[in-house]
Design a protein around this motif. Structure first.
Motif, PDB file in Angstrom:
ATOM      1  N   GLU A   1      12.283   5.570   0.064  1.00 53.91           N
ATOM      2  CA  GLU A   1      12.712   6.594  -0.896  1.00 53.91           C
ATOM      3  C   GLU A   1      11.573   7.516  -1.294  1.00 53.91           C
ATOM      4  OE1 GLU A   1      14.840   5.200  -4.272  1.00 53.91           O
ATOM      5  OE2 GLU A   1      16.386   4.159  -3.095  1.00 53.91           O
ATOM      6  N   GLY A   2      10.422   6.927  -1.601  1.00 53.59           N
ATOM      7  CA  GLY A   2       9.278   7.742  -1.996  1.00 53.59           C
ATOM      8  C   GLY A   2       8.780   8.613  -0.868  1.00 53.59           C
ATOM      9  N   PHE A   3       8.835   8.097   0.359  1.00 54.98           N
ATOM     10  CA  PHE A   3       8.397   8.879   1.514  1.00 54.98           C
ATOM     11  C   PHE A   3       9.362  10.039   1.768  1.00 54.98           C
ATOM     12  CE2 PHE A   3       6.866   4.493   3.137  1.00 54.98           C
ATOM     13  CZ  PHE A   3       5.793   4.523   2.266  1.00 54.98           C
ATOM     14  N   ALA A   4      10.649   9.767   1.627  1.00 54.09           N
ATOM     15  CA  ALA A   4      11.659  10.819   1.822  1.00 54.09           C
ATOM     16  C   ALA A   4      11.497  11.938   0.793  1.00 54.09           C
ATOM     17  CB  ALA A   4      13.058  10.224   1.747  1.00 54.09           C
ATOM     18  N   ALA A   5      11.130  11.567  -0.419  1.00 52.59           N
ATOM     19  CA  ALA A   5      10.926  12.571  -1.477  1.00 52.59           C
ATOM     20  C   ALA A   5       9.774  13.510  -1.145  1.00 52.59           C
ATOM     21  CB  ALA A   5      10.671  11.881  -2.812  1.00 52.59           C
TER      22      ALA A   5
ATOM     23  N   LEU B   1       0.454  11.227   2.727  1.00 52.85           N
ATOM     24  CA  LEU B   1       1.536  12.144   3.082  1.00 52.85           C
ATOM     25  C   LEU B   1       1.491  13.408   2.218  1.00 52.85           C
ATOM     26  CD1 LEU B   1       4.502   9.637   3.551  1.00 52.85           C
ATOM     27  CD2 LEU B   1       3.082  10.680   5.327  1.00 52.85           C
ATOM     28  N   SER B   2       1.173  13.259   0.941  1.00 49.83           N
ATOM     29  CA  SER B   2       1.168  14.432   0.063  1.00 49.83           C
ATOM     30  C   SER B   2      -0.081  15.286   0.244  1.00 49.83           C
ATOM     31  CB  SER B   2       1.294  13.988  -1.404  1.00 49.83           C
ATOM     32  OG  SER B   2       0.220  13.161  -1.782  1.00 49.83           O
ATOM     33  N   GLU B   3      -1.233  14.645   0.516  1.00 47.09           N
ATOM     34  CA  GLU B   3      -2.481  15.401   0.611  1.00 47.09           C
ATOM     35  C   GLU B   3      -2.760  15.930   2.012  1.00 47.09           C
ATOM     36  OE1 GLU B   3      -5.662  13.017  -0.909  1.00 47.09           O
ATOM     37  OE2 GLU B   3      -4.872  13.006  -2.965  1.00 47.09           O
ATOM     38  N   GLU B   4      -2.375  15.187   3.032  1.00 49.67           N
ATOM     39  CA  GLU B   4      -2.692  15.568   4.414  1.00 49.67           C
ATOM     40  C   GLU B   4      -1.488  16.137   5.159  1.00 49.67           C
ATOM     41  OE1 GLU B   4      -5.756  15.545   5.432  1.00 49.67           O
ATOM     42  OE2 GLU B   4      -6.544  14.521   3.651  1.00 49.67           O
ATOM     43  N   ALA B   5      -0.299  15.689   4.808  1.00 48.64           N
ATOM     44  CA  ALA B   5       0.965  16.227   5.311  1.00 48.64           C
ATOM     45  C   ALA B   5       1.066  16.335   6.829  1.00 48.64           C
ATOM     46  CB  ALA B   5       1.236  17.594   4.671  1.00 48.64           C
ATOM     47  N   PRO B   6       0.772  15.254   7.572  1.00 52.72           N
ATOM     48  CA  PRO B   6       1.024  15.311   9.014  1.00 52.72           C
ATOM     49  C   PRO B   6       2.520  15.442   9.271  1.00 52.72           C
ATOM     50  CG  PRO B   6       0.668  13.048   8.333  1.00 52.72           C
ATOM     51  CD  PRO B   6       0.356  13.902   7.134  1.00 52.72           C
ATOM     52  N   ASP B   7       2.883  15.982  10.404  1.00 52.42           N
ATOM     53  CA  ASP B   7       4.310  16.070  10.741  1.00 52.42           C
ATOM     54  C   ASP B   7       4.892  14.680  10.989  1.00 52.42           C
ATOM     55  OD1 ASP B   7       4.780  19.065  10.967  1.00 52.42           O
ATOM     56  OD2 ASP B   7       3.032  18.798  12.259  1.00 52.42           O
ATOM     57  N   VAL B   8       4.081  13.812  11.577  1.00 46.10           N
ATOM     58  CA  VAL B   8       4.504  12.452  11.903  1.00 46.10           C
ATOM     59  C   VAL B   8       3.385  11.493  11.514  1.00 46.10           C
ATOM     60  CG1 VAL B   8       5.075  10.854  13.782  1.00 46.10           C
ATOM     61  CG2 VAL B   8       6.016  13.173  13.792  1.00 46.10           C
TER      62      VAL B   8
ATOM     63  N   ARG C   1       0.807  -1.224   0.000  1.00 47.03           N
ATOM     64  CA  ARG C   1       0.000   0.000   0.000  1.00 47.03           C
ATOM     65  C   ARG C   1       0.844   1.281   0.000  1.00 47.03           C
ATOM     66  NH1 ARG C   1      -4.337  -3.145   0.559  1.00 47.03           N
ATOM     67  NH2 ARG C   1      -4.105  -4.750   2.171  1.00 47.03           N
ATOM     68  N   GLU C   2       2.058   1.177  -0.497  1.00 48.18           N
ATOM     69  CA  GLU C   2       2.904   2.375  -0.614  1.00 48.18           C
ATOM     70  C   GLU C   2       2.193   3.518  -1.329  1.00 48.18           C
ATOM     71  OE1 GLU C   2       7.161   3.876  -2.557  1.00 48.18           O
ATOM     72  OE2 GLU C   2       6.514   1.796  -2.816  1.00 48.18           O
ATOM     73  N   PRO C   3       1.429   3.276  -2.418  1.00 43.84           N
ATOM     74  CA  PRO C   3       0.781   4.406  -3.106  1.00 43.84           C
ATOM     75  C   PRO C   3      -0.189   5.188  -2.222  1.00 43.84           C
ATOM     76  CG  PRO C   3       0.829   2.486  -4.548  1.00 43.84           C
ATOM     77  CD  PRO C   3       1.257   2.015  -3.188  1.00 43.84           C
ATOM     78  N   ILE C   4      -0.950   4.504  -1.353  1.00 44.74           N
ATOM     79  CA  ILE C   4      -1.901   5.272  -0.544  1.00 44.74           C
ATOM     80  C   ILE C   4      -1.221   5.911   0.662  1.00 44.74           C
ATOM     81  CG2 ILE C   4      -3.939   4.070  -1.378  1.00 44.74           C
ATOM     82  CD1 ILE C   4      -4.064   2.543   1.285  1.00 44.74           C
ATOM     83  N   VAL C   5      -0.090   5.345   1.113  1.00 42.96           N
ATOM     84  CA  VAL C   5       0.691   6.048   2.137  1.00 42.96           C
ATOM     85  C   VAL C   5       1.206   7.360   1.538  1.00 42.96           C
ATOM     86  CG1 VAL C   5       2.714   6.001   3.636  1.00 42.96           C
ATOM     87  CG2 VAL C   5       1.331   3.933   3.339  1.00 42.96           C
ATOM     88  N   ALA C   6       1.738   7.293   0.321  1.00 42.76           N
ATOM     89  CA  ALA C   6       2.234   8.503  -0.343  1.00 42.76           C
ATOM     90  C   ALA C   6       1.104   9.502  -0.574  1.00 42.76           C
ATOM     91  CB  ALA C   6       2.895   8.126  -1.666  1.00 42.76           C
TER      92      ALA C   6
END
Length: 262
Positions: free
Chosen positions: A47-51, A24-31, A16-21
């Motif tokens: 890598e994708g999360f770090a980007a 992260l991109s749409e909601e942008a929590p700090d953690v 489920r990497e795509p929905i984690v990304a």
């Protein structure tokens, strides 16, 4: 400064990497704290999360099962983990942010299908895990701490779709709710989500078995955010991102958010 944290049982971080990304991109929590990553740490797709700005991670993992990870935009120090009930599972990790806030990420055992430890070893393991949590927080009372995760218990009557029908169903039985309350009391924890949303039905999990989970709406609130007594009043908004349960190839859990002024 406002600080937003989210917790999500992702049911395989690699699948489920795509929905984690997306989160992260749409909601942008700090953690973002993840549970049931089902991956060795070295195979988590960082890598994708770090980007997306999440350049810090602490995690514990194992192949195919369990696993917890904390993804952060902010520097975070690894404070280690505890093997509650001696199960040898990757179910806990803790970290400290630079402002001194400690984050505990938990994945409590589900407990199997039969709520009787005499015939179901997994249910006994769940109760033992919660007892160990209670004893630890009693001996090391948390300060400036946030506890999150899939605790696999829906404690209140309005945390399940039918209190009466689920009283004998694992996750809402009286003995589990009692153990849940004991852990909370031992650490002086406050239920941040219910402090912010005190009334009404509230769920974070819907079974894959339902043909139309949204219409059936037979949910349970299994995912939690707690705060230690010294910072509980710093929390001021919470929400559950129900829509994420309907994303492509979803987890059966939805992310839970809380914002603090820390």
């Amino acid at each position: 400064m406002p600080f937003t944290l989210a917790t999500w049982n992702i049911n395989s971080v690699r699948l489920r990497e795509p929905i984690v990304a997306k989160l992260l991109s749409e909601e942008a929590p700090d953690v973002l704290c993840l549970q049931e990553c089902k991956s060795p740490v070295e195979k988590i797709p960082t890598e994708g999360f770090a980007a997306l700005g999440y350049t810090h991670m602490i995690a514990r993992g194992q192949k195919g099962y369990n696993g917890v990870a904390i993804l952060s935009k902010l520097p975070i120090e690894d404070l280690g983990d505890k093997d509650f009930a001696g199960l040898g599972h990757a179910r806990h990790v803790a970290g400290r942010l630079e402002n001194g806030t400690v984050i505990h990420n938990f994945y409590v055992p589900a407990g199997g299908d039969v709520p009787d430890r005499k015939v179901n070893e997994k249910f006994g393991q769940k109760l033992d895990y919660l007892t160990d949590m209670r004893d630890w927080f009693k001996s090391e009372r948390p300060e400036k701490s946030i506890l999150v995760g899939d605790l696999n218990i829906a404690p209140r009557e309005d945390d399940v779709w039918s209190h009466k029908q689920l009283l004998k169903v694992v996750s809402h039985t009286p003995i589990e709710v009692e153990h849940f309350g004991d852990v909370m009391e031992a650490g002086g924890w406050s239920d941040v989500t219910r402090a912010d949303i005190p009334k009404g039905q509230l769920y974070s999990w819907w079974s894959y078995r339902a043909r139309d989970w949204d219409a059936a709406d037979k949910g349970r609130r299994l995912d939690h955010i707690w705060a230690s007594a010294d910072i509980a009043s710093a929390a001021h908004s919470s929400r559950i991102l129900r829509d994420a349960r309907g994303w492509e190839k979803p987890s059966d859990h939805a992310p839970v958010f809380a914002t603090f002024d820390l």
